[in-house]
Design an enzyme around this catalytic site. Structure first.
Site: not given
Ligand SMILES: [Zn+2]
Ligand SMILES: [Zn+2]
Ligand SMILES: [Zn+2]
Ligand SMILES: [Zn+2]
Lengths: 157, 501
Positions: A90-92
């Site tokens: 996840i790119c967060l």
């Protein structure tokens, strides 16, 4: 340092999940084995192409939590601009450099749910679906997500 | 506020705009025209001091505490012009944005900030670790965490160069906060990292690439560098610890090879490294008796311990051929290669070309690599000799000046071998022709002189060394002359358009 904090989080999570409506799309959030590996389950928000899907999220908590952020990853496949379709990464920002100890496992799960409905197309991990979103073809965008949701996220948990 | 807004390349906001004399570091050097690059040498420590001076000045201008200005400037990546501009525009906005506001936060005003102590009966319950603690720290936002958690938090954060914020909100920690919490000079570690970032972000600064050296060079005419590089001039600078490096490449001095030759050569060596791994072995066997010989010093004139056969480490031929005339082993034997290729009649033409070019490359790579290894060996030999002499001197009470010739010779040797090494990279990219003949003759002369001086450093007897002082001086003088000739010959070769990249 982390153990007591995780114990406390564990207690408040169970309470929050059963008592409030705020976390209605978080199905469960529990440790698996010891307190340093957790498993969360989220439900696709209604009125979104993710509706009816459920996703498992694998959580690894580092020893220096909550100074360092937990590692979170989708287990079953999710089609989303900021999620790697193959690996579930996840790119967060809050899972990386924007993390502060003020976040908890529960609020981080909420942030992931928010990301589902509010993708960030400028930092894509899934180029194809990102391009659909950028081109403004919402119909195709929703259609593709619905397709993958039905393929990988129905009765998945 | 994007990062780009902070980028600036003009020197107007240089950390050293009000710094000391320019000519201080124009070191006489026969090799490189030093005036082509105007630069200053810095150390991290000195840069810290200058930054602090800058902050003091600014704190007077703004009428704010020093600590506060450090954090402000750090947020602005040390761009004081931009900071002053924004600050004059709307100080409250700047303060709020950077978490430095002194006005009431969230409508609350927290008086009792800083270190807090508690008792066993009524301990502090920390939100981060959820444990009961006796010591904590409170910022003006009212957020309070135990000292243990805060320290772990700071340890993580000082590794980055950014201003550190409260673990719970956007309020910034000042150097004072950081030092009180860490109990050490945590803020200077942060400042140091911030300077590192500053140097990396600014084209006018470069770190010395030499291992374990953290000296900084600031080039004053950075706008000229591109032109210098285009015209095959090498922007060599010397750090405050005496290391020479190319400001353009951020790499050890590669005189006489121009930057583009250097880049191509390095890339080629990287790409072909697997093919040539076998060459890098440090041991060879004596060509006469097959005894395994390890190369100790940097000299390529070898004598087998067992049979006393004297040979050349590079070509494994007898040293007799090398003694009187110039080195021949630096000249790639085209005729030989030609013959080899003709004998392979069954091969396709293309194969031959590939093989020939690989052979040619291996030849020069081998030479380059041998001298790279020799440089390291030279260096340790020189260190050993210098140390031995120093010890003896201290025992006998002779002044160190007497042995200065050894230090000078050692540095001449190391520089010259580096020049020789890089000249092989130039040779690889040269077309054959009249000027290459000249080039190779000069190169052979240089190789000869390098080995001659290197051989002198194999002497370990201090008395013999002292007696040979004149030999050292003469060998050094010869080496310097030939090194200069090498640089000139390279320039000539390049100007003749013989370079093929
Ligand atoms: Zn704590
Ligand atoms: Zn705060
Ligand atoms: Zn240096
Ligand atoms: Zn260069």
């Amino acid at each position: 340092m982390a153990t007591k904090r995780l114990m406390k989080e564990y207690n408040s999570i169970q309470k929050a999940l059963s008592d409030t409506q705020e976390y209605e799309n978080i199905v469960s959030l529990e440790p698996t084995g010891d307190l340093f590996s957790w498993c969360g389950v989220i439900r696709g928000p209604s009125n979104s192409p993710f509706q009816a899907g459920t996703w498992k999220i694998k959580i690894e908590v580092p020893q220096n939590y909550p100074i360092a952020p937990p590692k979170m990853k989708f287990v079953n496949k999710l089609c989303h601009p900021n999620v790697n379709f193959q690996t579930g990464e996840i790119c967060l920002d809050i899972l990386q450099n924007q993390w502060t100890p003020a976040w908890t496992l529960l609020t981080t799960m909420s942030a992931i749910l928010l990301l589902l409905q509010d993708p960030e197309p400028t930092s894509p991990l899934n180029i194809d679906i990102s391009n659909l979103l950028k081109s403004g073809d919402i119909k195709a965008y929703n259609g593709l997500i619905r397709f993958y949701t039905h393929k990988y996220a129905i009765d998945s948990v | 506020m994007s990062d780009e807004e902070f980028e600036y390349t003009d020197d107007s906001d240089s950390l050293y705009s009000d710094s000391v004399d320019d000519d201080n570091f124009k070191i006489e050097d026969s090799l490189v025209k030093h005036d082509i690059v105007q630069y200053k040498q810095h150390t991290t420590r000195e840069m810290m001091e200058t930054l602090h001076k800058k902050c003091t000045k600014l704190s007077e201008v703004l009428g704010k505490p020093h600590d506060y200005v450090v954090t402000l400037l750090q947020s602005y990546k040390w761009n004081s012009e931009k900071l002053i501009e924004d600050y004059m525009d709307d100080p409250q906005d700047v303060e709020l944005r950077l978490g430095l506001s002194t006005v009431k936060l969230n409508g609350e005003h927290h008086e009792n900030t800083g270190l807090q102590t508690y008792t066993e009966e009524a301990p502090f319950s920390c939100f981060i670790c959820c444990e009961d603690k006796l010591e904590s720290y409170k910022l003006k936002c009212g957020h309070e965490f135990c000292l243990d958690c805060y320290r772990t938090y700071l340890n993580e954060k000082v590794k980055q160069a950014n201003v550190i914020k409260c673990p719970s909100c956007d309020v910034a920690l000042t150097p004072g906060d950081i030092d009180t919490i860490s109990g050490t000079n945590g803020s200077s570690v942060l400042l140091e990292n911030s300077i590192k970032e500053y140097v990396e972000r600014h084209k006018t600064y470069k770190w010395c690439p030499s291992p374990d050296c953290n000296a900084i060079v600031e080039v004053l005419n950075s706008s000229d560098i591109a032109h210098l590089v285009d015209t095959n001039q090498i922007p060599i600078v010397i750090c405050s610890n005496g290391h020479r490096f190319c400001f353009n490449c951020g790499f050890e001095s590669h005189v006489p090879a121009p930057c583009n030759v250097t880049k191509q050569w390095i890339n080629k060596c990287k790409d072909d490294s697997e093919t040539v791994k076998w060459i890098t072995t440090h041991t060879k066997t004596c060509p006469k008796c097959d005894t395994s010989i390890e190369k100790n010093g940097g000299c390529n004139h070898m004598t087998c311990r067992k049979c006393a056969y004297e040979f050349c480490w590079i070509c494994l031929g007898t040293w007799d051929n090398h003694n009187n005339q110039y080195y021949q082993c630096n000249r790639y034997q085209y005729e030989q290669a030609e013959k080899n290729n003709k004998s392979a009649k069954d091969k396709k033409l293309q194969d031959e070309a590939t093989k020939k070019s690989l052979q040619r490359y291996l030849h020069y790579y081998n030479l380059f690599n041998i001298h790279e290894i020799s440089t390291k060996q030279d260096k340790s030999r020189c260190d050993v000799v210098e140390n031995t002499v120093r010890e003896v001197q201290e025992g006998v009470g002779i002044s160190w000046i007497e042995a200065q010739f050894l230090v000078d010779s050692a540095s001449t040797l190391l520089n010259a071998r580096r020049v020789l090494k890089w000249s092989y990279a130039v040779a690889f990219y040269c077309d054959r022709g009249y000027s290459l003949d000249l080039f190779e003759t000069v190169q052979a002369g240089l190789a000869d002189a390098v080995e001659a001086l290197s051989l002198l450093f194999e002497i370990s007897d201090v008395e013999v060394i002292a007696k040979k002082k004149l030999n050292f001086l003469n060998a050094s003088k010869l080496l310097e002359d030939r090194q200069r000739a090498m640089v000139l010959a390279t320039e000539e070769t390049i100007n003749n358009g013989t370079l093929r990249l």
